[in-house]
Design an enzyme around this catalytic site. Structure first.
Site, mmCIF file in Angstrom:
data_model
loop_
_atom_site.group_PDB
_atom_site.id
_atom_site.type_symbol
_atom_site.label_atom_id
_atom_site.label_comp_id
_atom_site.label_asym_id
_atom_site.label_seq_id
_atom_site.Cartn_x
_atom_site.Cartn_y
_atom_site.Cartn_z
ATOM 1 N N ASP A 88 0.977 -1.139 -0.042
ATOM 2 C CA ASP A 88 0.041 0.092 0.028
ATOM 3 C C ASP A 88 0.866 1.221 -0.103
ATOM 4 O O ASP A 88 0.384 2.276 -0.231
ATOM 5 C CB ASP A 88 -0.945 0.052 1.327
ATOM 6 N N ASP A 288 -1.213 -10.592 7.771
ATOM 7 C CA ASP A 288 -0.788 -9.196 7.912
ATOM 8 C C ASP A 288 0.943 -9.325 7.533
ATOM 9 O O ASP A 288 1.460 -10.586 7.859
ATOM 10 C CB ASP A 288 -0.526 -8.960 9.203
ATOM 11 N N ASP A 290 3.443 -9.042 9.126
ATOM 12 C CA ASP A 290 4.396 -9.432 10.008
ATOM 13 C C ASP A 290 3.818 -10.781 10.552
ATOM 14 O O ASP A 290 4.458 -11.259 11.548
ATOM 15 C CB ASP A 290 4.396 -8.384 11.342
ATOM 16 N N ASP A 452 -12.115 -6.873 10.127
ATOM 17 C CA ASP A 452 -12.016 -8.278 9.935
ATOM 18 C C ASP A 452 -13.194 -8.716 10.746
ATOM 19 O O ASP A 452 -14.096 -9.731 10.258
ATOM 20 C CB ASP A 452 -10.650 -8.832 10.654
#
Ligand SMILES: O=c1ccn([C@@H]2O[C@H](COP(=O)(O)OP(=O)(O)O[C@H]3O[C@H](CO)[C@@H](O)[C@H](O)[C@H]3O)[C@@H](O)[C@H]2O)c(=O)[nH]1
Ligand SMILES: [Mn+2]
Length: 525
Positions: A88, A288, A290, A452
């Site tokens: 992004d 995600d 990480d 989510d």
């Protein structure tokens, strides 16, 4: 008073949700027996893996690239899974970093296969000094391990170097092609980077740049390709190892100042459309930046639930628990969220299924398209007039019926001709979703901090169920906020979301919302 009352109600709801815990165990041996063929091929369905990142410094690039390596090396048929990185930030650092990662993966993935390495994220693998050997070539292991450890150090240096190489390279090109007052950022091939520039300028800055999609690794052939024996150029003997890598795609969606880009939910909806035009796998899993794959069999575990004869067809998503590295032994800030993952979600598993918690979750693609359960028929008439719903990409709308057919093997992606590139750019455009149902009935839900949880509620409301999948060793792991300020801010965000989502709830979802909030409060006390 009101606070105490609300706390009491949510505490009660939290307890109710735990009344019927159900533990489900994936039968990986049965899955293998039924879907893997003796010739090394497999009938497992396609799986598109989405991973998201924004900033190479706030979310250190080394984590994201480790995660990608663990995805590429996962134990899933290599021609049936593809990895889509959404950047992004639209930064050249990530693009060049991904090129380096693809290069390193050509050695790392065969190494993992040859020696049955676990976990397959190199940073975590090299952090553990000793573990029992389970591969099939113990005689080569010590020297291969030494060699890979060296290669990994070099790879990390290459990633770090990008932060100086790219500005230097750009300075050199800018000196050669001086344009008044404009300092472009240049790619290694001598072209201007279409994304954000180091020196922000019109159409090349945060929140304002073109859409970019690049296939970094092509879709592999469906026949194994063995490597070469050891030699001076090839330090590892890979003559018995399949060298193929899954498809790898870089995406930076278009950004315009006049649009709200809806953060991660918006990024994933773009990934959903781009992947539909390329691999269109019936299943999707998202991470995600990480979070990495800690157990190379985890994708198979999720698919095992999706294909389950009893309830698989009604299952929209399979949520895995979030587990974290680097949390202090006393878990001072309650990063592990044990009560939530090991009691509440397990409890919900006995009702309609756990909530979706943002990362490490496998989806059925058509459920995200707003199709009703149980199994939807591809000849369903309501797709015909769907431009108001899905937007005006014909190729996207045409991809929907085949996405519903989970037995179909992954399609070979179209050759990347100009016409395909135009369509891909079209579905990445900010304006694509204008007047459509994206972010409402289609895709991940918009306009809420905890997109989510609400996306999960929307699926539950339409009758889909979900499954909770806990396995040993942990399927996926991530990094957690390790200072109090960051952790408190995260808790505030997470507990604010459930309060604002009443329009998406059913009784079950209310239970989940209540218990989520209660859990966050209990975390704080
Ligand atoms: O404009 C954006 C903003 C964020 N992200 C990605 O979204 C993910 C999650 O964002 P982060 O700021 O790290 O939030 P966390 O609190 O760590 O994440 C938890 O909480 C979020 C909801 O608040 C969920 O979306 C996440 O999946 C869940 O892990 C990261 O990979 C980001 O790169 C984007 O792709 N685009
Ligand atoms: Mn995060």
């Amino acid at each position: 008073m009101i606070g105490d009352f609300w706390f009491g109600v949510t505490w009660l709801l939290n307890q109710v949700a735990k009344l019927k815990p159900i533990k489900r165990v994936p039968e990986l041996a049965v899955l293998q027996q039924q879907f893997d063929l003796p010739d090394g091929n497999s009938n497992l369905p396609g799986l598109d893996v989405f991973i998201n990142t924004v900033d190479p410094i706030n979310e250190p690039m080394i984590y994201t690239m480790n995660s990608i390596l663990s995805i590429l090396a996962a134990d899933y048929p290599v021609d049936k899974h593809a990895c889509y990185l959404s950047d992004d930030g639209g930064s050249l650092i990530h693009y060049d970093g991904l090129l380096e990662t693809a290069k390193f993966a050509a050695l790392w993935v065969p190494f993992c296969r040859k020696h049955s390495i676990e976990p397959r994220a190199p940073e975590s693998y090299f952090a553990v000094k000793t573990r029992p050997y389970t591969g099939s070539a113990p005689e080569d292991f010590a020297s291969d391990h030494r060699c890979m450890s060296r290669e990994y150090d070099e790879f990390k240096e290459h990633l770090d170097a990008l932060f100086t190489i790219i500005p230097k390279r750009s300075d050199a090109y800018n000196d050669a092609h001086a344009k008044e007052g404009v300092k472009a950022t240049w790619m290694a091939d001598g072209t201007e980077w279409p994304g954000t520039w180091i020196d922000p300028s019109e159409n090349h800055k945060k929140g304002q740049h073109a859409g970019i999609v690049r296939v970094m690794l092509n879709h592999p052939s469906n026949q194994p390709q063995l490597g070469l024996p050891a030699s001076t150029d090839n330090p590892l003997d890979l003559s018995n190892v399949d060298m193929r890598l899954p498809m790898l795609v870089y995406i930076a969606r278009e950004k315009c100042p006049s649009y709200d880009h809806q953060k991660k939910a918006g990024a994933m909806n773009v990934q959903l459309r781009v992947s539909a035009l390329l691999t269109n796998a019936p299943f999707i899993i998202n991470f995600d930046g990480d979070h990495y794959v800690n157990n190379s069999k985890a994708f198979r575990a999720g698919i095992c639930f999706m294909l389950d004869r009893r309830d698989g067809d009604n299952t929209a998503f399979v949520q895995f628990p979030q587990r974290f590295d680097d949390v202090d032994p006393t878990d001072r800030y309650c990063n592990h969220n044990r009560v939530f993952f090991d009691a509440t979600l397990l409890g919900l598993n006995g009702i309609q299924g756990p909530s979706y918690v943002g990362t490490g979750c496998m989806f059925r693609r058509v459920a995200l398209y707003g199709v009703d359960p149980p199994r939807w028929r591809p000849d369903d008439g309501n797709i015909a007039d769907s431009s108001h719903k899905f937007g005006n990409s014909e190729s996207f709308v045409n991809s929907i019926p085949s996405a519903a057919n989970q037995e179909r093997s992954i399609m070979s992606p179209p050759a990347l001709e100009d016409s395909v590139m135009v369509e891909l750019t079209d579905v990445m455009a900010s304006a694509y979703e204008d007047g459509t149902n994206w972010g409402k009935e289609v895709g991940w839900v918009y306009n809420i901090a905890t997109e989510d949880v609400v996306t999960g509620f929307r699926l539950h409301r339409t009758g889909w169920r979900s499954m909770y999948c806990r396995m040993e060793p942990d399927a996926f792991r991530g990094t957690a906020p390790i200072n109090l300020t960051e952790r408190l801010y995260q808790i505030l965000r997470w507990s604010g979301g459930p309060l604002r989502c009443s329009s998406h709830t059913t009784v079950h979802s209310l239970l989940a919302a209540g218990s989520a909030l209660c859990n966050e409060l209990l975390t704080l006390t």
